[in-house]
Each structure stands twice: as structure tokens, then as C-alpha cells.
Design a protein around this motif. Structure first.
Motif, PDB file in Angstrom:
ATOM      1  N   GLY A 142      50.341 -37.827   9.784  1.00 30.46           N
ATOM      2  CA  GLY A 142      51.567 -37.284   9.285  1.00 30.46           C
ATOM      3  C   GLY A 142      52.677 -38.372   9.374  1.00 30.46           C
ATOM      4  N   LEU A 143      53.551 -38.048   8.556  1.00 29.30           N
ATOM      5  CA  LEU A 143      54.710 -39.101   8.762  1.00 29.30           C
ATOM      6  C   LEU A 143      56.035 -38.523   8.442  1.00 29.30           C
ATOM      7  N   PHE A 144      56.884 -38.485   9.418  1.00 28.86           N
ATOM      8  CA  PHE A 144      58.338 -37.919   9.117  1.00 28.86           C
ATOM      9  C   PHE A 144      59.213 -39.015   8.267  1.00 28.86           C
ATOM     10  N   GLN A 145      59.832 -38.785   7.331  1.00 26.66           N
ATOM     11  CA  GLN A 145      60.949 -39.316   6.645  1.00 26.66           C
ATOM     12  C   GLN A 145      62.007 -38.910   6.338  1.00 26.66           C
ATOM     13  N   GLY A 146      63.136 -39.373   6.736  1.00 25.19           N
ATOM     14  CA  GLY A 146      64.473 -38.807   6.445  1.00 25.19           C
ATOM     15  C   GLY A 146      65.284 -39.389   7.710  1.00 25.19           C
ATOM     16  N   PRO A 147      66.776 -38.876   7.189  1.00 24.71           N
ATOM     17  CA  PRO A 147      67.914 -39.547   8.120  1.00 24.71           C
ATOM     18  C   PRO A 147      67.779 -38.756   9.684  1.00 24.71           C
ATOM     19  N   ASP A 148      68.336 -39.544  10.572  1.00 17.69           N
ATOM     20  CA  ASP A 148      68.560 -39.294  12.030  1.00 17.69           C
ATOM     21  C   ASP A 148      69.960 -38.127  12.063  1.00 17.69           C
ATOM     22  N   LEU A 149      69.920 -37.483  13.309  1.00 16.95           N
ATOM     23  CA  LEU A 149      71.236 -36.615  13.178  1.00 16.95           C
ATOM     24  C   LEU A 149      72.375 -37.118  12.963  1.00 16.95           C
ATOM     25  N   GLU A 205      63.628 -22.169  17.008  1.00 16.48           N
ATOM     26  CA  GLU A 205      64.612 -22.307  15.998  1.00 16.48           C
ATOM     27  C   GLU A 205      65.299 -23.657  16.193  1.00 16.48           C
ATOM     28  N   GLU A 206      65.767 -23.905  17.388  1.00 14.89           N
ATOM     29  CA  GLU A 206      66.321 -24.900  17.843  1.00 14.89           C
ATOM     30  C   GLU A 206      65.640 -26.468  17.522  1.00 14.89           C
ATOM     31  N   PHE A 207      64.492 -26.304  17.629  1.00 18.72           N
ATOM     32  CA  PHE A 207      63.622 -27.606  17.022  1.00 18.72           C
ATOM     33  C   PHE A 207      63.579 -27.654  15.671  1.00 18.72           C
ATOM     34  N   ARG A 208      63.687 -26.501  15.114  1.00 17.48           N
ATOM     35  CA  ARG A 208      63.303 -26.358  13.566  1.00 17.48           C
ATOM     36  C   ARG A 208      64.776 -27.067  13.143  1.00 17.48           C
ATOM     37  N   ALA A 209      65.792 -26.610  13.834  1.00 16.97           N
ATOM     38  CA  ALA A 209      67.314 -27.057  13.387  1.00 16.97           C
ATOM     39  C   ALA A 209      67.294 -28.708  13.268  1.00 16.97           C
ATOM     40  N   LEU A 210      66.748 -29.373  13.998  1.00 15.74           N
ATOM     41  CA  LEU A 210      66.907 -30.748  13.892  1.00 15.74           C
ATOM     42  C   LEU A 210      66.735 -31.550  12.699  1.00 15.74           C
ATOM     43  N   THR A 211      65.697 -30.823  11.737  1.00 13.31           N
ATOM     44  CA  THR A 211      65.520 -31.259  10.539  1.00 13.31           C
ATOM     45  C   THR A 211      66.330 -30.920   9.469  1.00 13.31           C
ATOM     46  N   ASP A 215      57.875 -36.868  25.525  1.00 10.66           N
ATOM     47  CA  ASP A 215      56.466 -36.412  25.370  1.00 10.66           C
ATOM     48  C   ASP A 215      56.514 -35.175  26.147  1.00 10.66           C
ATOM     49  N   GLU A 216      57.032 -35.206  27.216  1.00 12.53           N
ATOM     50  CA  GLU A 216      56.932 -33.948  27.909  1.00 12.53           C
ATOM     51  C   GLU A 216      57.737 -32.841  27.122  1.00 12.53           C
ATOM     52  N   ALA A 217      58.834 -33.162  26.452  1.00 13.30           N
ATOM     53  CA  ALA A 217      59.714 -32.189  25.758  1.00 13.30           C
ATOM     54  C   ALA A 217      58.776 -31.734  24.506  1.00 13.30           C
ATOM     55  N   MET A 218      57.927 -32.593  23.810  1.00 12.08           N
ATOM     56  CA  MET A 218      57.330 -32.024  22.812  1.00 12.08           C
ATOM     57  C   MET A 218      56.040 -31.169  23.352  1.00 12.08           C
ATOM     58  N   HIS A 219      55.408 -31.557  24.500  1.00 14.90           N
ATOM     59  CA  HIS A 219      54.291 -30.781  25.150  1.00 14.90           C
ATOM     60  C   HIS A 219      55.100 -29.317  25.342  1.00 14.90           C
ATOM     61  N   ALA A 220      56.202 -29.192  26.087  1.00 14.14           N
ATOM     62  CA  ALA A 220      56.840 -27.905  26.291  1.00 14.14           C
ATOM     63  C   ALA A 220      56.903 -27.155  24.915  1.00 14.14           C
ATOM     64  N   ILE A 221      57.436 -27.842  23.805  1.00 13.51           N
ATOM     65  CA  ILE A 221      57.496 -27.287  22.396  1.00 13.51           C
ATOM     66  C   ILE A 221      55.929 -26.485  22.140  1.00 13.51           C
ATOM     67  N   GLU A 222      54.897 -27.502  22.408  1.00 11.41           N
ATOM     68  CA  GLU A 222      53.571 -27.152  21.829  1.00 11.41           C
ATOM     69  C   GLU A 222      53.027 -25.866  22.810  1.00 11.41           C
ATOM     70  N   GLU A 223      53.538 -25.806  23.863  1.00 10.51           N
ATOM     71  CA  GLU A 223      53.055 -24.525  24.696  1.00 10.51           C
ATOM     72  C   GLU A 223      53.812 -23.376  24.218  1.00 10.51           C
ATOM     73  N   GLN A 224      54.960 -23.391  23.628  1.00 13.00           N
ATOM     74  CA  GLN A 224      55.503 -22.083  23.231  1.00 13.00           C
ATOM     75  C   GLN A 224      54.802 -21.580  21.960  1.00 13.00           C
ATOM     76  N   ILE A 273      55.284 -31.046  15.221  1.00 17.13           N
ATOM     77  CA  ILE A 273      55.886 -31.267  16.305  1.00 17.13           C
ATOM     78  C   ILE A 273      56.099 -32.645  16.853  1.00 17.13           C
ATOM     79  N   HIS A 274      54.861 -33.411  16.671  1.00 18.14           N
ATOM     80  CA  HIS A 274      54.956 -34.998  16.815  1.00 18.14           C
ATOM     81  C   HIS A 274      55.933 -35.694  16.111  1.00 18.14           C
ATOM     82  N   GLU A 275      55.550 -35.451  14.732  1.00 17.08           N
ATOM     83  CA  GLU A 275      56.677 -36.084  13.712  1.00 17.08           C
ATOM     84  C   GLU A 275      58.068 -36.017  13.834  1.00 17.08           C
ATOM     85  N   ILE A 276      58.379 -34.869  14.042  1.00 12.66           N
ATOM     86  CA  ILE A 276      59.629 -34.570  14.197  1.00 12.66           C
ATOM     87  C   ILE A 276      60.257 -34.871  15.635  1.00 12.66           C
ATOM     88  N   GLY A 277      59.625 -34.667  16.574  1.00 10.57           N
ATOM     89  CA  GLY A 277      59.900 -35.018  17.856  1.00 10.57           C
ATOM     90  C   GLY A 277      59.941 -36.328  17.982  1.00 10.57           C
TER      91      GLY A 277
END
Length: 132
Positions: free
Chosen positions: A62-69, A27-33, A122-131, A111-115
Motif C-alpha cells: 500500500g501507499l499513502f498519498q496526501g498532505p500532512d497535517l 476515531e482519533e486515528f481516522r481523523a488524521l486523514t 511503531d509502538e503507537a501503531m502497534h497499540a492501534i492494531e491491538e484495539q 494503519i501503517h500507511e497512515i501511521g
């Protein structure tokens, strides 16, 4: 398995797969977007090809397109939708060559487009992939 009548996933099938993969992310990762629009196309358009200096239209999944936080928290949020483009044919090509499950590949791309957009390591994205 009888492959006689199996067809490649359609654009709509890929969107359904992307929505399910996104819903399964932490959820905390999805909330970024914030609110997210999935755009599934067979290939990137000519502008993306030129902007990314791609050699072929299979060079991007893939490609992420949008505003930053910071922009999302400001007043300009409403005029800048957050979108993830998924390119069906390059993803299917990668799938055919990789031996990985299609759902895993789509999840990885999300995960990688958002991340990358939000500056995760890369370590944070890898940790998300492991979940799971």
C-alpha cells in the motif's frame, strides 16, 4: 469448506474490505486523514516502482498519498486529496503466504500507511492494531 467455486477478491471487494477496516479504526486515528479516497489497483504503477526503487511489483502492499497535517489545515487542502493505494495482487500474495486473515492484513496496511505518513512510532501503531 468447499473451495471449488471461491474466487479471489476483486478490486471492488478489496475496496469494500478497506472501507470496513478503516471504519473500525479509532476515531482519533481516522481523523488524521480527513476525507480519504481508497484506490485499489492490482499493482503499483511504473512511477511508484521507480520512486520507491522497488525490485518487483510485489514489494509494496500500500501507499499513502496526501498532505500532512499542516498542509491540511492550510488553504491548500482542497487541491490535495488524501488517498491510500492498496495493491491487490501483492496483498493477496502476502495473504496466501502468511496464514493471516485478509481483513487483518488490509487493516494492518491501512494503519501503517497512515501511521508512517503522520510520523507515528511503531509502538503507537502497534497499540492501534491491538484495539478492535
Amino acid at each position: 469448506m468447499d473451495w471449488t467455486n471461491i474466487e479471489a477478491p476483486s478490486l471492488d471487494d478489496m475496496e469494500t474490505l478497506a472501507r470496513a477496516a478503516f471504519a473500525g479504526l479509532p476515531e482519533e486515528f481516522r481523523a488524521l486523514t480527513g476525507d480519504l479516497v481508497f484506490m485499489v489497483q492490482d499493482f503499483p504503477d511504473e512511477d511508484v516502482m521507480a520512486d520507491m526503487k522497488l525490485e518487483t511489483d510485489f514489494d509494496i502492499l500500500g501507499l499513502f498519498q496526501g498532505p500532512d497535517l499542516a498542509a491540511r489545515r492550510g488553504a491548500s487542502n482542497a487541491s490535495h486529496p488524501t488517498m491510500i493505494f492498496l495493491y491487490r495482487r501483492p496483498i493477496l500474495d502476502y495473504w496466501a503466504d502468511s496464514g493471516e486473515a485478509l481483513g487483518y492484513i488490509v487493516r494492518h496496511v491501512l494503519i501503517h500507511e497512515i501511521g508512517h505518513h503522520f510520523g507515528l512510532s511503531d509502538e503507537a501503531m502497534h497499540a492501534i492494531e491491538e484495539q478492535e
